[in-house]
Motif scaffolding. Structure first.
Motif, PDB file in Angstrom:
ATOM      1  N   ALA A 379       0.838  -1.206   0.000  1.00 23.17           N
ATOM      2  CA  ALA A 379       0.000   0.000   0.000  1.00 23.17           C
ATOM      3  C   ALA A 379       0.871   1.252   0.000  1.00 23.17           C
ATOM      4  CB  ALA A 379      -0.914  -0.011   1.218  1.00 23.17           C
ATOM      5  N   ASN A 380       1.963   1.203   0.764  1.00 23.57           N
ATOM      6  CA  ASN A 380       2.887   2.335   0.815  1.00 23.57           C
ATOM      7  C   ASN A 380       3.534   2.564  -0.543  1.00 23.57           C
ATOM      8  OD1 ASN A 380       4.485   4.373   2.224  1.00 23.57           O
ATOM      9  ND2 ASN A 380       6.196   2.954   1.994  1.00 23.57           N
ATOM     10  N   TYR A 381       3.912   1.481  -1.213  1.00 19.53           N
ATOM     11  CA  TYR A 381       4.537   1.603  -2.532  1.00 19.53           C
ATOM     12  C   TYR A 381       3.572   2.211  -3.553  1.00 19.53           C
ATOM     13  CZ  TYR A 381       6.195   0.234  -7.143  1.00 19.53           C
ATOM     14  OH  TYR A 381       6.559   0.251  -8.459  1.00 19.53           O
ATOM     15  N   ASN A 382       2.338   1.731  -3.558  1.00 19.19           N
ATOM     16  CA  ASN A 382       1.348   2.262  -4.508  1.00 19.19           C
ATOM     17  C   ASN A 382       1.121   3.757  -4.293  1.00 19.19           C
ATOM     18  OD1 ASN A 382       0.939  -0.231  -5.737  1.00 19.19           O
ATOM     19  ND2 ASN A 382      -0.641  -0.824  -4.283  1.00 19.19           N
ATOM     20  N   ALA A 383       1.102   4.176  -3.028  1.00 21.59           N
ATOM     21  CA  ALA A 383       0.914   5.600  -2.737  1.00 21.59           C
ATOM     22  C   ALA A 383       2.125   6.409  -3.181  1.00 21.59           C
ATOM     23  CB  ALA A 383       0.671   5.790  -1.239  1.00 21.59           C
ATOM     24  N   LEU A 384       3.314   5.870  -2.961  1.00 19.00           N
ATOM     25  CA  LEU A 384       4.530   6.601  -3.318  1.00 19.00           C
ATOM     26  C   LEU A 384       4.730   6.675  -4.826  1.00 19.00           C
ATOM     27  CD1 LEU A 384       6.977   5.308  -0.572  1.00 19.00           C
ATOM     28  CD2 LEU A 384       5.930   7.561  -0.752  1.00 19.00           C
ATOM     29  N   VAL A 385       4.273   5.658  -5.562  1.00 14.97           N
ATOM     30  CA  VAL A 385       4.333   5.726  -7.027  1.00 14.97           C
ATOM     31  C   VAL A 385       3.478   6.883  -7.525  1.00 14.97           C
ATOM     32  CG1 VAL A 385       3.623   4.550  -9.139  1.00 14.97           C
ATOM     33  CG2 VAL A 385       4.900   3.303  -7.398  1.00 14.97           C
ATOM     34  N   GLU A 386       2.323   7.039  -6.916  1.00 13.40           N
ATOM     35  CA  GLU A 386       1.449   8.160  -7.284  1.00 13.40           C
ATOM     36  C   GLU A 386       2.108   9.484  -6.926  1.00 13.40           C
ATOM     37  OE1 GLU A 386      -3.100   9.774  -6.407  1.00 13.40           O
ATOM     38  OE2 GLU A 386      -2.444   7.824  -5.644  1.00 13.40           O
ATOM     39  N   ASN A 387       2.829   9.513  -5.801  1.00 11.64           N
ATOM     40  CA  ASN A 387       3.533  10.738  -5.402  1.00 11.64           C
ATOM     41  C   ASN A 387       4.611  11.121  -6.409  1.00 11.64           C
ATOM     42  OD1 ASN A 387       2.010  10.943  -3.120  1.00 11.64           O
ATOM     43  ND2 ASN A 387       3.613  10.284  -1.688  1.00 11.64           N
ATOM     44  N   VAL A 388       5.283  10.119  -7.000  1.00  9.27           N
ATOM     45  CA  VAL A 388       6.315  10.408  -8.005  1.00  9.27           C
ATOM     46  C   VAL A 388       5.692  11.110  -9.211  1.00  9.27           C
ATOM     47  CG1 VAL A 388       7.951   9.388  -9.631  1.00  9.27           C
ATOM     48  CG2 VAL A 388       7.841   8.532  -7.298  1.00  9.27           C
ATOM     49  N   ALA A 429      10.505   1.681  -1.313  1.00  9.33           N
ATOM     50  CA  ALA A 429       9.239   1.008  -1.025  1.00  9.33           C
ATOM     51  C   ALA A 429       9.088  -0.259  -1.858  1.00  9.33           C
ATOM     52  CB  ALA A 429       8.071   1.954  -1.272  1.00  9.33           C
ATOM     53  N   LEU A 430       9.518  -0.205  -3.137  1.00 11.81           N
ATOM     54  CA  LEU A 430       9.409  -1.381  -4.009  1.00 11.81           C
ATOM     55  C   LEU A 430      10.238  -2.537  -3.451  1.00 11.81           C
ATOM     56  CD1 LEU A 430       8.633  -2.903  -6.579  1.00 11.81           C
ATOM     57  CD2 LEU A 430      10.551  -1.771  -7.739  1.00 11.81           C
ATOM     58  N   TYR A 431      11.442  -2.237  -3.033  1.00 17.26           N
ATOM     59  CA  TYR A 431      12.304  -3.313  -2.554  1.00 17.26           C
ATOM     60  C   TYR A 431      11.940  -3.768  -1.145  1.00 17.26           C
ATOM     61  CZ  TYR A 431      14.652  -2.550  -6.889  1.00 17.26           C
ATOM     62  OH  TYR A 431      14.899  -2.449  -8.233  1.00 17.26           O
ATOM     63  N   GLN A 432      11.254  -2.924  -0.417  1.00 15.27           N
ATOM     64  CA  GLN A 432      10.669  -3.379   0.851  1.00 15.27           C
ATOM     65  C   GLN A 432       9.538  -4.370   0.585  1.00 15.27           C
ATOM     66  OE1 GLN A 432       9.552   0.181   2.934  1.00 15.27           O
ATOM     67  NE2 GLN A 432      11.606   0.535   3.748  1.00 15.27           N
ATOM     68  N   VAL A 433       8.770  -4.115  -0.462  1.00 17.71           N
ATOM     69  CA  VAL A 433       7.702  -5.047  -0.850  1.00 17.71           C
ATOM     70  C   VAL A 433       8.304  -6.393  -1.251  1.00 17.71           C
ATOM     71  CG1 VAL A 433       5.881  -5.530  -2.541  1.00 17.71           C
ATOM     72  CG2 VAL A 433       6.089  -3.255  -1.547  1.00 17.71           C
ATOM     73  N   LEU A 434       9.356  -6.353  -2.072  1.00 21.21           N
ATOM     74  CA  LEU A 434       9.985  -7.594  -2.527  1.00 21.21           C
ATOM     75  C   LEU A 434      10.602  -8.372  -1.362  1.00 21.21           C
ATOM     76  CD1 LEU A 434      11.652  -6.182  -5.764  1.00 21.21           C
ATOM     77  CD2 LEU A 434       9.855  -7.912  -5.682  1.00 21.21           C
ATOM     78  N   SER A 435      11.244  -7.665  -0.437  1.00 22.73           N
ATOM     79  CA  SER A 435      11.840  -8.340   0.720  1.00 22.73           C
ATOM     80  C   SER A 435      10.767  -8.943   1.619  1.00 22.73           C
ATOM     81  CB  SER A 435      12.697  -7.359   1.526  1.00 22.73           C
ATOM     82  OG  SER A 435      13.834  -6.972   0.793  1.00 22.73           O
ATOM     83  N   SER A 436       9.685  -8.208   1.832  1.00 23.49           N
ATOM     84  CA  SER A 436       8.607  -8.740   2.673  1.00 23.49           C
ATOM     85  C   SER A 436       7.910  -9.910   1.990  1.00 23.49           C
ATOM     86  CB  SER A 436       7.602  -7.640   3.023  1.00 23.49           C
ATOM     87  OG  SER A 436       7.031  -7.071   1.860  1.00 23.49           O
ATOM     88  N   LYS A 437       7.898  -9.918   0.651  1.00 23.45           N
ATOM     89  CA  LYS A 437       7.338 -11.066  -0.057  1.00 23.45           C
ATOM     90  C   LYS A 437       8.169 -12.320   0.218  1.00 23.45           C
ATOM     91  CE  LYS A 437       6.358 -12.974  -4.621  1.00 23.45           C
ATOM     92  NZ  LYS A 437       6.515 -12.837  -6.076  1.00 23.45           N
ATOM     93  N   VAL A 438       9.489 -12.160   0.292  1.00 27.14           N
ATOM     94  CA  VAL A 438      10.364 -13.287   0.627  1.00 27.14           C
ATOM     95  C   VAL A 438       9.994 -13.847   1.997  1.00 27.14           C
ATOM     96  CG1 VAL A 438      12.742 -13.973   1.128  1.00 27.14           C
ATOM     97  CG2 VAL A 438      12.269 -12.474  -0.807  1.00 27.14           C
ATOM     98  N   ASP A 439       9.725 -12.961   2.955  1.00 29.97           N
ATOM     99  CA  ASP A 439       9.342 -13.407   4.297  1.00 29.97           C
ATOM    100  C   ASP A 439       8.021 -14.172   4.280  1.00 29.97           C
ATOM    101  OD1 ASP A 439      11.596 -12.300   5.481  1.00 29.97           O
ATOM    102  OD2 ASP A 439      10.623 -10.361   5.803  1.00 29.97           O
ATOM    103  N   VAL A 440       7.082 -13.708   3.446  1.00 29.42           N
ATOM    104  CA  VAL A 440       5.794 -14.405   3.331  1.00 29.42           C
ATOM    105  C   VAL A 440       5.997 -15.801   2.737  1.00 29.42           C
ATOM    106  CG1 VAL A 440       3.513 -14.392   2.236  1.00 29.42           C
ATOM    107  CG2 VAL A 440       4.460 -12.276   3.160  1.00 29.42           C
ATOM    108  N   GLU A 441       6.780 -15.881   1.661  1.00 29.84           N
ATOM    109  CA  GLU A 441       7.035 -17.173   1.018  1.00 29.84           C
ATOM    110  C   GLU A 441       7.745 -18.127   1.982  1.00 29.84           C
ATOM    111  OE1 GLU A 441       5.916 -18.139  -1.706  1.00 29.84           O
ATOM    112  OE2 GLU A 441       5.528 -16.422  -2.983  1.00 29.84           O
ATOM    113  N   LYS A 442       8.655 -17.590   2.781  1.00 29.78           N
ATOM    114  CA  LYS A 442       9.363 -18.424   3.755  1.00 29.78           C
ATOM    115  C   LYS A 442       8.406 -18.922   4.832  1.00 29.78           C
ATOM    116  CE  LYS A 442      13.450 -18.459   6.741  1.00 29.78           C
ATOM    117  NZ  LYS A 442      14.581 -17.662   7.280  1.00 29.78           N
ATOM    118  N   ALA A 443       7.492 -18.050   5.276  1.00 27.75           N
ATOM    119  CA  ALA A 443       6.506 -18.453   6.300  1.00 27.75           C
ATOM    120  C   ALA A 443       5.555 -19.512   5.755  1.00 27.75           C
ATOM    121  CB  ALA A 443       5.730 -17.228   6.776  1.00 27.75           C
ATOM    122  N   LEU A 444       5.266 -19.446   4.463  1.00 25.40           N
ATOM    123  CA  LEU A 444       4.386 -20.447   3.838  1.00 25.40           C
ATOM    124  C   LEU A 444       5.113 -21.756   3.556  1.00 25.40           C
ATOM    125  CD1 LEU A 444       2.449 -18.200   1.284  1.00 25.40           C
ATOM    126  CD2 LEU A 444       1.453 -19.379   3.251  1.00 25.40           C
TER     127      LEU A 444
END
Length: 450
Positions: A379-388, A429-444
């Motif tokens: 959500a933060n990334y989508n908002a910041l893309v709009e800010n750019v 923000a984009l790379y925070q999304v990608l890193s957090s996705k890794v954490d989700v995949e690891k938890a799954l």
């Protein structure tokens, strides 16, 4: 004679030196072989493949697997017949004397020699029975340890790769800002020289330009550290160059994740490892219960006996003997030691059941936390893309208005700083999304290692 010894030692020394050189050469060739690959414009898959092949921890795991296999075979070797040979040669300076019928009689001879062939076969022994029944679980346990390390390496290399990419794009954004500020500086200085504007405009631009250059230098220094961290996680030679490649559009698509998935703790390597550990503990319970059973073995011996008072005639006569027996050993009372050992093994097994329950709860908590973090970062990334987009539009408009004399230069400087900040924030923000996705995949438990 001295010459013979001298030549002998000389030859031995030369052979030793040659052997050492060959060993060093072999070691060097192995090192060169390990370090020969240089990655240029490598994507994430290539980096992970390299790490899974060269990471020192996984090299150690491979050796641990071989050690485990050798240990298992060593334990199972006790099931095979055991054949041993013993030889003895003895000279009695004083032959033992005994009193028989009131008369001293020497028992034995001055020289004795013997050879013994002993054959034994285990019929029941709890140690070898445990080795046979648990060998599969022992192998599985070490393989699961390797798999767990692979999962962590894939996750860590992925995150380090995303940090490197974030820095690359931050440097690119800063370069664009430097180009814009340089043009603004040239324009402001020209206007000052023409008397259209005062010197504060180009002074402010100079300040912003210096700040941008300092920020770029900071990003470049950080990039060196990020690259070294990535090399370390991969097991990549520090003296070799490493460059990475990426496609931003592909990374944006890669950031998408199915947020409707549910966590199943049975997919996690930790659960599989606990299951294997539980099987080994159950085998340990059986092992302690078997302590109430006897140890049974078959034994056979053939002995060669040579006896003579004259040493030169010692081996002229042989007085052999042989036998076979069935040996059964059963400890009757050991101070309740077997009872308490069995109880301890049962309690350890029961404790593992609670470990499984704790793991299930932990997996659910990890997944929930990782998923919420991912959603928040997205959500933060989508908002910041709009800010750019908004910041770029504002900057272009104010720049145009400044040239038309409608806006002041300070507003141009502010708009440029806002644009640069928005671009850098969206990259992070984009790379925070990608890193957090890794954490989700690891938890799954969805991270693939092959």
């Amino acid at each position: 004679m001295k010459k013979v010894y001298k030549n002998y030692f000389k030859k031995s020394f030369v052979v030793g030196i040659l052997a050492a050189l060959l060993s060093i050469s072999a070691f060097s060739q192995e090192s060169v072989k390990l370090d020969s690959t240089v990655l240029q414009q490598a994507d994430l898959k290539q980096l992970i493949d390299y790490a899974l092949k060269n990471q020192p921890l996984l090299k150690q795991n491979k050796l641990d697997e071989e050690i485990t296999e050798s240990t298992i075979k060593s334990k199972l070797a006790d099931w095979y017949p055991q054949l041993n040979f013993n030889y003895s040669l003895q000279h009695n300076f004083i032959v033992q004397t005994s009193i028989i019928g009131g008369n001293p009689v020497k028992l034995g001879v001055e020289n004795t020699s013997g050879a013994n062939f002993a054959l034994s076969q285990v019929l029941f022994n709890r140690d070898v029975l445990l080795a046979k029944r648990s060998q599969g679980d022992v192998r599985q346990q070490i393989l699961q340890q390797t798999e767990s390390n692979k999962i962590n390496i894939v996750a860590n290399v992925s995150k380090a790769y995303y940090n490197v990419l974030a820095n690359i794009q931050q440097i690119d954004v800063t370069n664009e800002a430097i180009n814009r500020l340089q043009k603004s500086l040239d324009n402001a200085k020209a206007q000052y020289e023409e008397g259209v504007a005062d010197k504060t405009d180009y002074k402010r631009t100079s300040i912003q330009l210096n700040n941008a250059k300092a920020q770029k230098k900071s990003f470049e220094n950080m990039q060196l550290a990020n690259i070294e961290l990535l090399k370390q996680l991969m097991g990549y030679p520090e003296e070799q160059p490493l460059t990475v490649a990426f496609e931003k559009d592909a990374l944006i698509k890669e950031a998408n994740l199915d947020t409707t998935a549910t966590a199943d703790y049975k997919n996690r390597i930790e659960f599989k490892s606990l299951e294997t550990q539980r099987s080994l503990l159950k085998a340990n319970v059986d092992y302690n219960r078997w302590s109430y059973l006897p140890t049974v073995s078959l034994n056979g011996n053939y002995n060669l006996n040579y006896l003579n008072n004259q040493f030169k005639d010692l081996y002229s006569n042989n007085f052999p003997n042989s036998f076979a027996n069935l040996n059964v050993a059963l400890p009757i009372f050991q101070g309740f030691k077997r009872k308490y050992n069995t109880k301890n093994a049962e309690l350890q097994l029961k404790r593992t059941d609670w470990d499984l329950i704790a793991l299930k709860q932990s997996v659910n908590a990890q997944y929930s936390q990782a998923l919420e973090t991912y959603k928040s970062n997205l959500a933060n990334y989508n908002a910041l893309v709009e800010n750019v987009d908004l910041a770029k539009e504002v900057y272009d408009l104010i720049q145009l208005q400044y040239k038309s004399g409608i806006k002041t230069y300070i507003e141009v400087v502010t708009a440029e700083a806002d644009l640069r900040t928005a671009e850098i924030n969206s990259i992070n923000a984009l790379y925070q999304v990608l890193s957090s996705k890794v954490d989700v995949e690891k938890a799954l438990g969805n991270i693939k290692t092959n």
